[in-house]
Scaffold this active site. Sequence first.
Site, PDB file in Angstrom:
ATOM      1  N   GLY A 221       0.856  -1.205   0.000  1.00 40.74           N
ATOM      2  CA  GLY A 221       0.000   0.000   0.000  1.00 40.74           C
ATOM      3  C   GLY A 221       0.877   1.234   0.000  1.00 40.74           C
TER       4      GLY A 221
ATOM      5  N   GLY B 116      -0.217   4.932  -1.250  1.00 39.58           N
ATOM      6  CA  GLY B 116      -1.330   5.635  -0.615  1.00 39.58           C
ATOM      7  C   GLY B 116      -0.850   6.840   0.180  1.00 39.58           C
ATOM      8  CD  GLN B 117      -3.516  10.912   4.104  1.00 40.08           C
ATOM      9  OE1 GLN B 117      -4.377  10.129   4.477  1.00 40.08           O
ATOM     10  NE2 GLN B 117      -3.345  12.091   4.662  1.00 40.08           N
TER      11      GLN B 117
ATOM     12  CG  ASP C  12      -0.336   0.598  -4.002  1.00 39.94           C
ATOM     13  OD1 ASP C  12      -1.408   0.391  -4.598  1.00 39.94           O
ATOM     14  OD2 ASP C  12      -0.260   1.305  -2.975  1.00 39.94           O
TER      15      ASP C  12
ATOM     16  CG  ASP D 168      -4.644  -8.213  -5.181  1.00 43.08           C
ATOM     17  OD1 ASP D 168      -4.819  -7.801  -4.009  1.00 43.08           O
ATOM     18  OD2 ASP D 168      -5.569  -8.634  -5.901  1.00 43.08           O
TER      19      ASP D 168
ATOM     20  CE1 TYR E  11     -10.284   2.083   7.991  1.00 40.96           C
ATOM     21  CE2 TYR E  11     -11.040   3.547   9.730  1.00 40.96           C
ATOM     22  CZ  TYR E  11     -10.030   3.079   8.920  1.00 40.96           C
ATOM     23  OH  TYR E  11      -8.765   3.595   9.029  1.00 40.96           O
TER      24      TYR E  11
ATOM     25  CE  LYS F 162      -7.863   0.206   9.846  1.00 41.60           C
ATOM     26  NZ  LYS F 162      -6.633  -0.288   9.192  1.00 41.60           N
TER      27      LYS F 162
HETATM   28  P1  NAD Z   1      -4.910   5.003   1.182  1.00 38.80           P
HETATM   29  O1  NAD Z   1      -6.247   4.590   0.689  1.00 38.80           O
HETATM   30  O2  NAD Z   1      -4.427   6.361   0.883  1.00 38.80           O
HETATM   31  O3  NAD Z   1      -3.814   3.986   0.656  1.00 38.80           O
HETATM   32  C1  NAD Z   1      -4.015   2.599   0.598  1.00 38.80           C
HETATM   33  C2  NAD Z   1      -3.102   2.048  -0.479  1.00 38.80           C
HETATM   34  O4  NAD Z   1      -3.297   0.639  -0.504  1.00 38.80           O
HETATM   35  C3  NAD Z   1      -3.451   2.566  -1.901  1.00 38.80           C
HETATM   36  O5  NAD Z   1      -2.293   3.009  -2.564  1.00 38.80           O
HETATM   37  C4  NAD Z   1      -4.067   1.361  -2.590  1.00 38.80           C
HETATM   38  O6  NAD Z   1      -3.805   1.302  -3.985  1.00 38.80           O
HETATM   39  C5  NAD Z   1      -3.363   0.204  -1.871  1.00 38.80           C
HETATM   40  N1  NAD Z   1      -4.119  -1.033  -1.944  1.00 38.80           N
HETATM   41  C6  NAD Z   1      -5.452  -1.196  -1.826  1.00 38.80           C
HETATM   42  N2  NAD Z   1      -5.788  -2.487  -2.005  1.00 38.80           N
HETATM   43  C7  NAD Z   1      -4.627  -3.154  -2.233  1.00 38.80           C
HETATM   44  C8  NAD Z   1      -4.323  -4.511  -2.492  1.00 38.80           C
HETATM   45  N3  NAD Z   1      -5.269  -5.434  -2.553  1.00 38.80           N
HETATM   46  N4  NAD Z   1      -3.027  -4.851  -2.665  1.00 38.80           N
HETATM   47  C9  NAD Z   1      -2.039  -3.917  -2.603  1.00 38.80           C
HETATM   48  N5  NAD Z   1      -2.280  -2.605  -2.378  1.00 38.80           N
HETATM   49  C10 NAD Z   1      -3.563  -2.229  -2.196  1.00 38.80           C
HETATM   50  O7  NAD Z   1      -4.924   4.732   2.764  1.00 38.80           O
HETATM   51  P2  NAD Z   1      -4.059   5.457   3.884  1.00 38.80           P
HETATM   52  O8  NAD Z   1      -4.799   6.653   4.347  1.00 38.80           O
HETATM   53  O9  NAD Z   1      -2.654   5.597   3.455  1.00 38.80           O
HETATM   54  O10 NAD Z   1      -4.187   4.400   5.069  1.00 38.80           O
HETATM   55  C11 NAD Z   1      -3.230   3.397   5.281  1.00 38.80           C
HETATM   56  C12 NAD Z   1      -3.615   2.608   6.508  1.00 38.80           C
HETATM   57  O11 NAD Z   1      -3.694   3.480   7.647  1.00 38.80           O
HETATM   58  C13 NAD Z   1      -4.997   1.929   6.427  1.00 38.80           C
HETATM   59  O12 NAD Z   1      -4.963   0.723   7.141  1.00 38.80           O
HETATM   60  C14 NAD Z   1      -5.893   2.902   7.156  1.00 38.80           C
HETATM   61  O13 NAD Z   1      -7.017   2.278   7.692  1.00 38.80           O
HETATM   62  C15 NAD Z   1      -4.970   3.394   8.241  1.00 38.80           C
HETATM   63  N6  NAD Z   1      -5.381   4.691   8.789  1.00 38.80           N
HETATM   64  C16 NAD Z   1      -5.340   5.800   8.005  1.00 38.80           C
HETATM   65  C17 NAD Z   1      -5.728   7.028   8.544  1.00 38.80           C
HETATM   66  C18 NAD Z   1      -5.677   8.289   7.728  1.00 38.80           C
HETATM   67  O14 NAD Z   1      -6.114   9.335   8.213  1.00 38.80           O
HETATM   68  N7  NAD Z   1      -5.157   8.264   6.508  1.00 38.80           N
HETATM   69  C19 NAD Z   1      -6.156   7.097   9.863  1.00 38.80           C
HETATM   70  C20 NAD Z   1      -6.236   5.932  10.610  1.00 38.80           C
HETATM   71  C21 NAD Z   1      -5.811   4.726  10.071  1.00 38.80           C
HETATM   72  N1  SER Z   2      -8.813   8.997   8.678  1.00 45.12           N
HETATM   73  C1  SER Z   2      -9.448   7.711   8.803  1.00 45.12           C
HETATM   74  C2  SER Z   2     -10.820   7.756   8.246  1.00 45.12           C
HETATM   75  O1  SER Z   2     -11.427   8.803   8.300  1.00 45.12           O
HETATM   76  C3  SER Z   2      -9.504   7.311  10.262  1.00 45.12           C
HETATM   77  O2  SER Z   2      -9.190   5.992  10.361  1.00 45.12           O
HETATM   78  O3  SER Z   2     -11.296   6.753   7.781  1.00 45.12           O
END
Ligand code: NAD
Ligand code: SER
Length: 322
Positions: free
Chosen positions: A10, A13-14, A36, A54, A144, A148
């Site tokens: 992943g 992603g962000q 990714d 994947d 979600y 978690k």
């Molecule tokens: P995001 O959606 O920006 O990035 C997820 C990445 O995973 C993407 O690049 C996507 O292409 C990739 N992905 C999706 N399915 C896939 C697969 N089957 N195989 C390989 N890659 C795959 O998410 P994020 O915000 O970077 O979050 C990352 C983690 O942190 C997640 O578990 C999310 O729940 C957790 N999280 C994020 C936040 C937040 O504010 N961003 C807050 C709490 C928890």
């Molecule tokens: N930033 C995340 C969301 O809003 C928190 O896990 O889903």
Amino acid sequence: MVQEKILVIGACGQIGTELTLALRQRYGGETVVAADLKRESDLLKGTGPFLPLDVMDKTTLQVQVKRHGIKSIYLLAAMLSATGEQQPQLAWRVNMESLLNTLEAAREESVQKVFWPSSIAVFGPDAPKKDCPQNAWSTPATVYGISKLSGEQWCHYYFKRYGVDVRSIRYPGLISYKTLPGGGTTDYAIEIFHAAIRGESYSCFLRDDKRLPMMYMDDAVRGTIELMEAPASRITVRTAYNIAGISFTPADVAAEIKRLVPGFSIEYKPDYRQAIAETWPESIQDQTARKDWGWHPEYDLAKMTGEMIRHITPELAMSTKH
Ligand code: NAD
Ligand code: SER
């Protein structure tokens, strides 16, 4: 000392983008394999190896972990809270299978450490709203949050039963400028900056007074690396650690932006994401993370706002307009 190989799943992603860049800077570009489902992002190109992967394909994951001699995995692939509520069955499958495949690959291929993020979304309407404690009663109201909470228990199980050194943090809403957010309830806190830089009014999907726990990405990335580098003997929580950064409302961040972008304006049109946000705490208690591995945030609202306004160029803000 030869640095052991790390896999970030992943990575485009962000969080994955910034975490991969930080890990490569710390341990060397070739040491960190970015993987990714999406094509390699421009920010990662030229900084180290990229693997199209994947994570739902358990066999390929295991083969790649073995082939690259991976010793640590950071699993960031998931569906977030808002997109998860649009497709609950899919969100459950993606969030659980990705974790179980990773834990199994770690167990079978002797991976030494796994990082998997949990979220403040584990807490539901029955948890305390203010200073929500580490062990608050959890009845999450979103698929979600359910995924978690269940994921945290699987991490605990793999640690206790198989000795897999899994570590986790309940991230708050993360705020960053390099990569756009992926479909969460806290995404407004990034969109608002892009609108301000474009010189547009922002239409906020949460109410003006909806306070939520948030954090600047630099704090989250540093905290993640600090947790992963802490001696195993210091880790007393094998579900996921609460960590706190900043708690603010849309009105608070809008006021802070207005100090730097005087003409900025905001209107409020709450949608289904307001109902999700209503079930989450407003602030988080994080004494256990502070005591165990020295967690501390460095960004408050003013410092974070300054960084966001400084880094989001008009070109970047125009490119994110939809
Ligand atoms: P995001 O959606 O920006 O990035 C997820 C990445 O995973 C993407 O690049 C996507 O292409 C990739 N992905 C999706 N399915 C896939 C697969 N089957 N195989 C390989 N890659 C795959 O998410 P994020 O915000 O970077 O979050 C990352 C983690 O942190 C997640 O578990 C999310 O729940 C957790 N999280 C994020 C936040 C937040 O504010 N961003 C807050 C709490 C928890
Ligand atoms: N930033 C995340 C969301 O809003 C928190 O896990 O889903």
